[in-house]
Design a protein around this motif. Sequence first.
Motif, PDB file in Angstrom:
ATOM      1  N   ASN A  34      14.688 -20.510  -8.587  1.00 47.15           N
ATOM      2  CA  ASN A  34      14.045 -20.839  -7.315  1.00 47.15           C
ATOM      3  C   ASN A  34      12.899 -19.875  -7.011  1.00 47.15           C
ATOM      4  N   SER A  35      11.798 -20.439  -6.537  1.00 41.87           N
ATOM      5  CA  SER A  35      10.668 -19.642  -6.061  1.00 41.87           C
ATOM      6  C   SER A  35      10.386 -20.053  -4.626  1.00 41.87           C
ATOM      7  N   GLU A  36      10.275 -19.075  -3.724  1.00 41.83           N
ATOM      8  CA  GLU A  36       9.941 -19.416  -2.349  1.00 41.83           C
ATOM      9  C   GLU A  36       9.153 -18.302  -1.689  1.00 41.83           C
ATOM     10  N   VAL A  37       8.279 -18.713  -0.764  1.00 39.81           N
ATOM     11  CA  VAL A  37       7.430 -17.765  -0.051  1.00 39.81           C
ATOM     12  C   VAL A  37       7.138 -18.335   1.330  1.00 39.81           C
ATOM     13  N   HIS A  38       7.041 -17.460   2.315  1.00 37.51           N
ATOM     14  CA  HIS A  38       6.546 -17.853   3.628  1.00 37.51           C
ATOM     15  C   HIS A  38       5.751 -16.690   4.220  1.00 37.51           C
ATOM     16  N   ILE A  39       4.562 -17.032   4.751  1.00 33.85           N
ATOM     17  CA  ILE A  39       3.703 -16.020   5.359  1.00 33.85           C
ATOM     18  C   ILE A  39       3.151 -16.540   6.684  1.00 33.85           C
ATOM     19  N   TYR A  40       2.765 -15.593   7.525  1.00 32.56           N
ATOM     20  CA  TYR A  40       2.209 -15.906   8.839  1.00 32.56           C
ATOM     21  C   TYR A  40       1.021 -14.983   9.079  1.00 32.56           C
TER      22      TYR A  40
END
Length: 88
Positions: A34-40
């Motif tokens: 699994n690859s996941e990213v979240h940015i703001y």
Amino acid sequence: MANAGAYYETQIPESSGTIERGYWHGAWQVTTTNSEVHIYSLQDTEFCEASQNGSRNWTRTSSRQWCRANKQGGKSVAGDYVKYGLEN
């Protein structure tokens, strides 16, 4: 630097971490499956990309919105990464 006015980073397996760079923050994780990213970001347009085994999901958002990307894959680490960054 990708080009003038843009900034990005790429992370490969097996890794995880947080993103804290002034006006933007978030987190990422890359495992064999699994690859996941979240940015703001408070100021800039942002993009995020998650890839597993060469197949990817890519998102671009305006400032003050969460950019999220997630991709699941097999047990090989070939082609597994997350990429995230800012565009002015």
